[in-house]
Design a protein around this motif. Structure first.
Motif, PDB file in Angstrom:
ATOM      1  N   LEU A   8       0.785  -1.528   0.226  1.00 57.23           N
ATOM      2  CA  LEU A   8      -0.157  -0.392   0.368  1.00 57.23           C
ATOM      3  C   LEU A   8       0.597   1.249   0.192  1.00 57.23           C
ATOM      4  O   LEU A   8       1.251   1.373   0.782  1.00 57.23           O
ATOM      5  N   PRO A   9       0.982   2.075  -0.999  1.00 58.51           N
ATOM      6  CA  PRO A   9       2.022   3.399  -0.975  1.00 58.51           C
ATOM      7  C   PRO A   9       1.665   4.235   0.100  1.00 58.51           C
ATOM      8  O   PRO A   9       0.076   4.547   1.179  1.00 58.51           O
ATOM      9  N   GLU A  10       1.953   5.113   0.386  1.00 57.78           N
ATOM     10  CA  GLU A  10       2.290   6.053   1.602  1.00 57.78           C
ATOM     11  C   GLU A  10       1.121   7.171   0.849  1.00 57.78           C
ATOM     12  O   GLU A  10       1.564   7.179   0.012  1.00 57.78           O
ATOM     13  N   PHE A  11       0.270   7.552   1.751  1.00 59.16           N
ATOM     14  CA  PHE A  11      -0.723   8.768   1.336  1.00 59.16           C
ATOM     15  C   PHE A  11      -0.994   9.762   2.222  1.00 59.16           C
ATOM     16  O   PHE A  11      -1.442   8.832   3.370  1.00 59.16           O
ATOM     17  N   ILE A  12      -1.478  10.556   2.632  1.00 57.72           N
ATOM     18  CA  ILE A  12      -2.094  11.108   2.851  1.00 57.72           C
ATOM     19  C   ILE A  12      -3.606  12.251   2.301  1.00 57.72           C
ATOM     20  O   ILE A  12      -3.060  13.062   1.719  1.00 57.72           O
ATOM     21  N   GLY A  13      -4.332  11.805   1.862  1.00 57.88           N
ATOM     22  CA  GLY A  13      -5.314  12.443   1.048  1.00 57.88           C
ATOM     23  C   GLY A  13      -6.641  12.862   2.324  1.00 57.88           C
ATOM     24  O   GLY A  13      -6.292  12.616   3.559  1.00 57.88           O
ATOM     25  N   THR A  14      -6.846  13.955   1.804  1.00 60.87           N
ATOM     26  CA  THR A  14      -8.391  14.714   2.151  1.00 60.87           C
ATOM     27  C   THR A  14      -9.452  13.815   1.954  1.00 60.87           C
ATOM     28  O   THR A  14     -10.166  13.972   1.018  1.00 60.87           O
ATOM     29  N   ASN A  15     -10.558  13.704   2.656  1.00 58.79           N
ATOM     30  CA  ASN A  15     -11.727  13.152   2.736  1.00 58.79           C
ATOM     31  C   ASN A  15     -12.843  14.152   2.394  1.00 58.79           C
ATOM     32  O   ASN A  15     -12.628  15.062   2.613  1.00 58.79           O
ATOM     33  N   ASN A  17     -15.296  15.210   4.064  1.00 53.57           N
ATOM     34  CA  ASN A  17     -14.919  16.467   5.505  1.00 53.57           C
ATOM     35  C   ASN A  17     -13.873  17.482   5.521  1.00 53.57           C
ATOM     36  O   ASN A  17     -13.949  18.180   6.303  1.00 53.57           O
ATOM     37  N   GLY A  18     -13.789  16.893   4.741  1.00 49.20           N
ATOM     38  CA  GLY A  18     -12.361  17.640   4.802  1.00 49.20           C
ATOM     39  C   GLY A  18     -11.295  17.216   5.575  1.00 49.20           C
ATOM     40  O   GLY A  18      -9.948  17.930   5.930  1.00 49.20           O
ATOM     41  N   GLU A  19     -11.264  16.080   6.216  1.00 49.81           N
ATOM     42  CA  GLU A  19     -10.227  15.606   6.915  1.00 49.81           C
ATOM     43  C   GLU A  19      -9.199  14.516   6.428  1.00 49.81           C
ATOM     44  O   GLU A  19      -9.292  14.424   5.212  1.00 49.81           O
ATOM     45  N   PRO A  20      -7.841  15.196   7.434  1.00 52.97           N
ATOM     46  CA  PRO A  20      -6.386  13.591   6.320  1.00 52.97           C
ATOM     47  C   PRO A  20      -7.123  12.634   6.946  1.00 52.97           C
ATOM     48  O   PRO A  20      -7.541  12.082   8.042  1.00 52.97           O
ATOM     49  N   VAL A  21      -7.147  11.928   5.321  1.00 56.13           N
ATOM     50  CA  VAL A  21      -6.539   9.861   5.929  1.00 56.13           C
ATOM     51  C   VAL A  21      -6.109   9.462   5.203  1.00 56.13           C
ATOM     52  O   VAL A  21      -4.667  10.129   4.220  1.00 56.13           O
ATOM     53  N   ASP A  22      -4.690   8.896   6.717  1.00 49.64           N
ATOM     54  CA  ASP A  22      -3.628   8.599   6.338  1.00 49.64           C
ATOM     55  C   ASP A  22      -3.242   7.153   5.956  1.00 49.64           C
ATOM     56  O   ASP A  22      -4.060   6.488   6.478  1.00 49.64           O
ATOM     57  N   SER A  23      -2.588   7.106   4.756  1.00 50.75           N
ATOM     58  CA  SER A  23      -2.705   5.545   4.558  1.00 50.75           C
ATOM     59  C   SER A  23      -1.569   4.293   5.526  1.00 50.75           C
ATOM     60  O   SER A  23      -2.894   3.631   5.719  1.00 50.75           O
ATOM     61  N   GLN A  24      -0.945   5.294   6.531  1.00 51.74           N
ATOM     62  CA  GLN A  24      -0.715   4.680   7.370  1.00 51.74           C
ATOM     63  C   GLN A  24      -1.338   4.095   8.946  1.00 51.74           C
ATOM     64  O   GLN A  24      -1.233   3.569   8.888  1.00 51.74           O
ATOM     65  N   GLN A  64     -11.862  -2.910   5.082  1.00 50.08           N
ATOM     66  CA  GLN A  64     -12.237  -1.213   4.863  1.00 50.08           C
ATOM     67  C   GLN A  64     -12.669  -0.554   4.088  1.00 50.08           C
ATOM     68  O   GLN A  64     -11.979  -0.663   3.155  1.00 50.08           O
ATOM     69  N   LEU A  65     -13.095   0.190   3.673  1.00 51.18           N
ATOM     70  CA  LEU A  65     -13.814   0.529   2.437  1.00 51.18           C
ATOM     71  C   LEU A  65     -13.510   1.949   1.993  1.00 51.18           C
ATOM     72  O   LEU A  65     -13.001   2.969   2.620  1.00 51.18           O
ATOM     73  N   LEU A  66     -12.511   2.295   0.930  1.00 52.38           N
ATOM     74  CA  LEU A  66     -11.866   4.257   0.803  1.00 52.38           C
ATOM     75  C   LEU A  66     -12.531   4.181  -1.078  1.00 52.38           C
ATOM     76  O   LEU A  66     -11.583   3.421  -1.682  1.00 52.38           O
ATOM     77  N   GLY A  67     -12.669   5.546  -1.220  1.00 49.05           N
ATOM     78  CA  GLY A  67     -12.843   5.726  -2.612  1.00 49.05           C
ATOM     79  C   GLY A  67     -11.904   6.793  -2.810  1.00 49.05           C
ATOM     80  O   GLY A  67     -11.981   7.854  -1.687  1.00 49.05           O
ATOM     81  N   ILE A  68     -11.673   6.981  -4.015  1.00 55.77           N
ATOM     82  CA  ILE A  68     -10.550   8.298  -4.691  1.00 55.77           C
ATOM     83  C   ILE A  68     -11.219   8.287  -5.898  1.00 55.77           C
ATOM     84  O   ILE A  68     -11.032   7.665  -6.986  1.00 55.77           O
ATOM     85  N   ASP A  88     -15.194   6.440   3.822  1.00 60.84           N
ATOM     86  CA  ASP A  88     -14.414   8.254   3.057  1.00 60.84           C
ATOM     87  C   ASP A  88     -14.166   7.903   1.710  1.00 60.84           C
ATOM     88  O   ASP A  88     -14.804   6.949   1.037  1.00 60.84           O
ATOM     89  N   MET A  89     -14.638   8.775   1.201  1.00 61.94           N
ATOM     90  CA  MET A  89     -14.249   9.218  -0.245  1.00 61.94           C
ATOM     91  C   MET A  89     -13.263  10.182  -0.531  1.00 61.94           C
ATOM     92  O   MET A  89     -13.235  11.413   0.086  1.00 61.94           O
ATOM     93  N   ILE A  90     -12.451  10.202  -0.683  1.00 56.64           N
ATOM     94  CA  ILE A  90     -10.807  10.935  -1.117  1.00 56.64           C
ATOM     95  C   ILE A  90     -11.031  11.722  -2.744  1.00 56.64           C
ATOM     96  O   ILE A  90     -11.361  11.295  -3.967  1.00 56.64           O
ATOM     97  N   ALA A  91     -10.802  12.940  -1.734  1.00 59.42           N
ATOM     98  CA  ALA A  91     -10.780  14.120  -2.916  1.00 59.42           C
ATOM     99  C   ALA A  91      -9.522  14.225  -3.686  1.00 59.42           C
ATOM    100  O   ALA A  91      -8.731  14.840  -2.685  1.00 59.42           O
ATOM    101  N   ASP A  92      -8.867  13.910  -4.774  1.00 59.67           N
ATOM    102  CA  ASP A  92      -7.465  13.921  -4.809  1.00 59.67           C
ATOM    103  C   ASP A  92      -7.203  15.203  -6.456  1.00 59.67           C
ATOM    104  O   ASP A  92      -7.218  14.099  -7.141  1.00 59.67           O
ATOM    105  N   GLU A  93      -7.725  16.386  -6.214  1.00 57.59           N
ATOM    106  CA  GLU A  93      -7.333  17.114  -7.597  1.00 57.59           C
ATOM    107  C   GLU A  93      -6.213  17.181  -8.550  1.00 57.59           C
ATOM    108  O   GLU A  93      -5.642  16.696  -8.972  1.00 57.59           O
ATOM    109  N   ASN A  94      -5.309  16.818  -7.177  1.00 55.05           N
ATOM    110  CA  ASN A  94      -3.474  17.075  -7.894  1.00 55.05           C
ATOM    111  C   ASN A  94      -3.142  15.748  -8.243  1.00 55.05           C
ATOM    112  O   ASN A  94      -2.133  15.695  -8.530  1.00 55.05           O
TER     113      ASN A  94
END
Length: 148
Positions: A8-15, A17-24, A64-68, A88-94
């Motif tokens: 699993l790659p290391e990342f911190i995304g934003t869900n 609700n604007g909250e961080p989701v850390d892959s760790q 656990q589910l995570l949509g991106i 959680d639904m991650i917003a990954d505009e970048n």
């Protein structure tokens, strides 16, 4: 693109609700990460709602589910609220997370070529190792593909 046996790659995304989701913080649990092209489109809605409708079964199996997607936090929020999505639904505009998974690729549709998210789902075990890659997602029956 990630493949079986990859970590699993290391990342911190934003869900949504604007909250961080850390892959760790996702290690130690079975994890389903599903990438979809655009919130509130028919196929993406069907996929998310199928996972929502089967969420209790997936959760009982320890997932656990995570949509991106590359949508904004606001669009993800609207999508999650409208469809009552319990994950959680991650917003990954970048495209930071999208690129780490390798799902931003050349696509063809109706004779034209463009870059976009290739609808793909990755399943990771408790140690963060990829144990399943679903690249032919059945949007209306996706939960059964994960559970099989």
């Amino acid at each position: 693109m990630l493949k079986l046996g990859d970590s699993l790659p290391e990342f911190i995304g934003t869900n949504q609700n604007g909250e961080p989701v850390d892959s760790q913080n996702l290690r130690g649990k079975k994890l389903v990460v599903f990438f979809y092209p655009k919130a509130r489109t028919p196929g993406c809605t069907a996929e998310a709602c199928n996972l929502r409708d089967n969420y209790s079964v997936l959760k009982k199996k320890g997932f656990q589910l995570l949509g991106i997607s590359a949508d904004s936090v606001k669009r993800q929020k609207n999508f999650a609220v409208k469809n009552e999505l319990p994950f959680d639904m991650i917003a990954d505009e970048n495209h930071d997370v999208i690129n780490k998974f390798g799902v931003w690729q050349l696509k063809k549709f109706m004779g034209r070529e463009f870059m976009g998210i290739v609808r793909t789902t990755f399943v990771f075990d408790e140690n963060g190792i990829c144990i399943q890659v679903i690249d032919k997602v059945k949007t209306k029956d996706h939960a059964s593909q994960i559970l099989d």
